[in-house]
Design an enzyme around this catalytic site. Structure first.
Site, PDB file in Angstrom:
ATOM      1  N   TRP A  21     -28.853   9.863  20.977  1.00 47.58           N
ATOM      2  CA  TRP A  21     -28.827  10.137  19.662  1.00 47.58           C
ATOM      3  C   TRP A  21     -28.197   9.399  18.572  1.00 47.58           C
ATOM      4  CZ3 TRP A  21     -31.232  12.128  16.284  1.00 47.58           C
ATOM      5  CH2 TRP A  21     -30.762  13.111  15.342  1.00 47.58           C
ATOM      6  N   ARG A  41     -19.970   0.042  22.821  1.00 48.15           N
ATOM      7  CA  ARG A  41     -18.625  -0.032  23.876  1.00 48.15           C
ATOM      8  C   ARG A  41     -18.852  -1.151  24.594  1.00 48.15           C
ATOM      9  NH1 ARG A  41     -17.991   2.026  28.805  1.00 48.15           N
ATOM     10  NH2 ARG A  41     -19.838   3.382  28.644  1.00 48.15           N
ATOM     11  N   LYS A 115     -22.010  18.104  19.181  1.00 54.01           N
ATOM     12  CA  LYS A 115     -22.153  19.386  19.310  1.00 54.01           C
ATOM     13  C   LYS A 115     -21.413  19.827  20.405  1.00 54.01           C
ATOM     14  CE  LYS A 115     -26.715  19.189  17.494  1.00 54.01           C
ATOM     15  NZ  LYS A 115     -28.472  19.355  17.711  1.00 54.01           N
ATOM     16  N   GLY A 145     -29.388  20.268  14.451  1.00 53.98           N
ATOM     17  CA  GLY A 145     -30.722  20.977  14.355  1.00 53.98           C
ATOM     18  C   GLY A 145     -31.558  20.503  15.539  1.00 53.98           C
ATOM     19  N   ALA A 149     -33.409  13.579  20.726  1.00 53.22           N
ATOM     20  CA  ALA A 149     -33.791  12.101  20.627  1.00 53.22           C
ATOM     21  C   ALA A 149     -34.918  11.296  20.858  1.00 53.22           C
ATOM     22  CB  ALA A 149     -32.661  11.353  21.139  1.00 53.22           C
ATOM     23  N   LYS A 200     -25.679  26.725  21.607  1.00 55.10           N
ATOM     24  CA  LYS A 200     -26.756  26.386  22.146  1.00 55.10           C
ATOM     25  C   LYS A 200     -26.715  25.817  23.296  1.00 55.10           C
ATOM     26  CE  LYS A 200     -27.883  21.804  20.969  1.00 55.10           C
ATOM     27  NZ  LYS A 200     -28.664  21.022  21.552  1.00 55.10           N
ATOM     28  N   THR A 257     -33.639  23.308  22.761  1.00 54.48           N
ATOM     29  CA  THR A 257     -32.652  23.008  23.787  1.00 54.48           C
ATOM     30  C   THR A 257     -33.332  23.983  24.957  1.00 54.48           C
ATOM     31  OG1 THR A 257     -31.064  22.531  22.343  1.00 54.48           O
ATOM     32  CG2 THR A 257     -30.121  23.385  24.643  1.00 54.48           C
ATOM     33  N   SER A 263     -34.312  18.219  27.084  1.00 57.56           N
ATOM     34  CA  SER A 263     -32.890  18.858  26.912  1.00 57.56           C
ATOM     35  C   SER A 263     -31.955  18.470  28.106  1.00 57.56           C
ATOM     36  CB  SER A 263     -32.836  20.333  26.529  1.00 57.56           C
ATOM     37  OG  SER A 263     -31.652  20.756  26.527  1.00 57.56           O
ATOM     38  N   ASN A 265     -28.945  19.760  28.503  1.00 57.80           N
ATOM     39  CA  ASN A 265     -28.222  20.919  28.980  1.00 57.80           C
ATOM     40  C   ASN A 265     -29.312  21.711  29.798  1.00 57.80           C
ATOM     41  OD1 ASN A 265     -25.407  21.038  27.792  1.00 57.80           O
ATOM     42  ND2 ASN A 265     -26.764  20.317  26.151  1.00 57.80           N
ATOM     43  N   GLU A 290     -23.358  18.338  26.992  1.00 56.25           N
ATOM     44  CA  GLU A 290     -21.936  18.786  26.159  1.00 56.25           C
ATOM     45  C   GLU A 290     -21.619  20.102  26.804  1.00 56.25           C
ATOM     46  OE1 GLU A 290     -19.854  17.364  24.406  1.00 56.25           O
ATOM     47  OE2 GLU A 290     -20.619  15.904  23.320  1.00 56.25           O
TER      48      GLU A 290
END
Length: 342
Positions: A21, A41, A115, A145, A149, A200, A257, A263, A265, A290
């Site tokens: 993202w 990183r 999120k 929203g 990605a 969500k 999602t 997604s 998740n 997340e």
């Protein structure tokens, strides 16, 4: 009050995080005319962005805009940035931002793409940013929203919400990320927008589990709808505008999602529903889901506000307490009957 934009020079954005993202939103900013510096990183990612204009870790073969470059030096990324975009796992924000804060450009608007709800404190990401960076609320914005990605980097059409308590700052960020394929709307309800994005992920886990168990579309539709009701109840208890949850930051993000194989998740939940253990699922998941950690902090937040969130409680039971999904399903379905609007 944030400083006005100088029309004589292009806006500059620093994006901390070269995950999916962060890279995608950096691309949006560059396509909209900003000069974008990604903080990476790992040196090999920064080198790839600068030499091949790709992020091979997340989007192999996707050419990034010419207006993007990368560095491993957080101070170099921060220099002169009108917008400082934070796109790292939510539970690592406090530690990382504490190191970056002294290096940030004066008057920069800090933008959260994260999120999640912080474990322990139950703080939203914008609250953590304000506290750690010692900035007022009007200098912190949220972008949220239905923004998967992989579709964004393919420049497929999408809409989003730019939320900030300072409407002028929201409009500046809106203009900075408005492209022919990415349409941002402004909103001053930061609380509602952040809760929509965080909860969500938890509902996405629940729907993924149900899909992995083969429970069908009726179950999916029921979980999405009742999940939105849980989110709205929590939002109302925390002073959010209920209309926010019928918009892009609420229903829009929830539908994307819960219905897309892109997604993280949903995919994580799907693997659990198929019978994989938590550790097996973590092992095959390359990116942060997340909701796995935030489901506990969302439930803790609900308890603090006296809000009933049975789906969230069910997800916590499966993910963190080892409850078998079929047992959790029976418990959820056997709850006492009640009116819908409660």
């Amino acid at each position: 009050m944030t400083r006005p934009a100088d029309p004589a020079r292009p806006l500059k954005a620093a994006v901390y995080g070269t995950g999916s993202w962060g890279t995608a939103f950096g691309m949006v900013l560059a396509d909209a005319g900003c000069n974008v510096t990604l903080w990476a990183r790992r040196a090999e990612i920064a080198d790839a962005v600068n030499t091949t204009r790709t992020n091979p870790e997340y989007f192999p073969g996707v050419e990034l805009p010419a207006g993007m470059r990368a560095t491993t030096d957080p101070a170099e990324a921060a220099e002169g940035a009108d917008f400082t975009v934070l796109s790292i796992p939510s539970q690592t924000l406090r530690e990382n931002l504490a190191a970056w804060a002294p290096k940030l450009a004066p008057d920069t608007v800090l933008v959260s793409l994260m999120k999640g709800i912080e474990l322990g404190t139950c703080k939203r990401m914008s609250e953590v940013v304000q506290e750690v960076a010692d900035v007022p609320a009007e200098r912190v914005a949220v972008v949220t929203g239905p923004n998967l990605a992989k579709e964004i980097v393919a420049r497929m059409p999408a809409a989003s919400v730019v939320a900030c308590s300072d409407e002028s700052a929201a409009r500046r960020l809106q203009a900075a990320c408005h492209t022919p394929y990415f349409r941002p709307y402004t909103n001053t309800d930061v609380v509602g927008c952040e809760l929509g994005g965080a909860v969500k992920n938890v509902i996405g886990l629940a729907v993924g589990i149900a899909d992995g168990m083969g429970l069908g579309d009726n179950a999916k539709g029921s979980l999405i709808t009742r999940g939105l009701a849980e989110t709205t109840r929590l939002g109302l208890a925390m002073g959010a505008d209920p209309l926010t949850f019928s918009g892009l930051a609420g229903l829009g993000d929830l539908v994307a999602t819960c219905s897309s194989p892109l997604s993280r998740n949903h995919t994580f939940g799907f693997n659990l529903g198929k019978g994989m253990t938590l550790q097996e699922t973590i092992a095959v998941t390359k990116q942060t889901a997340e909701g796995v950690k935030s489901c506990q902090s969302v439930l803790d937040l609900a308890h603090r506000h006296g809000v009933d969130m049975p789906i969230t409680e069910t997800v916590v039971g499966i993910v963190h307490e080892g409850k078998p999904p079929m047992v959790a399903l029976k418990e959820l379905m056997s709850r006492s009957a009640k009116p819908e609007r409660r």
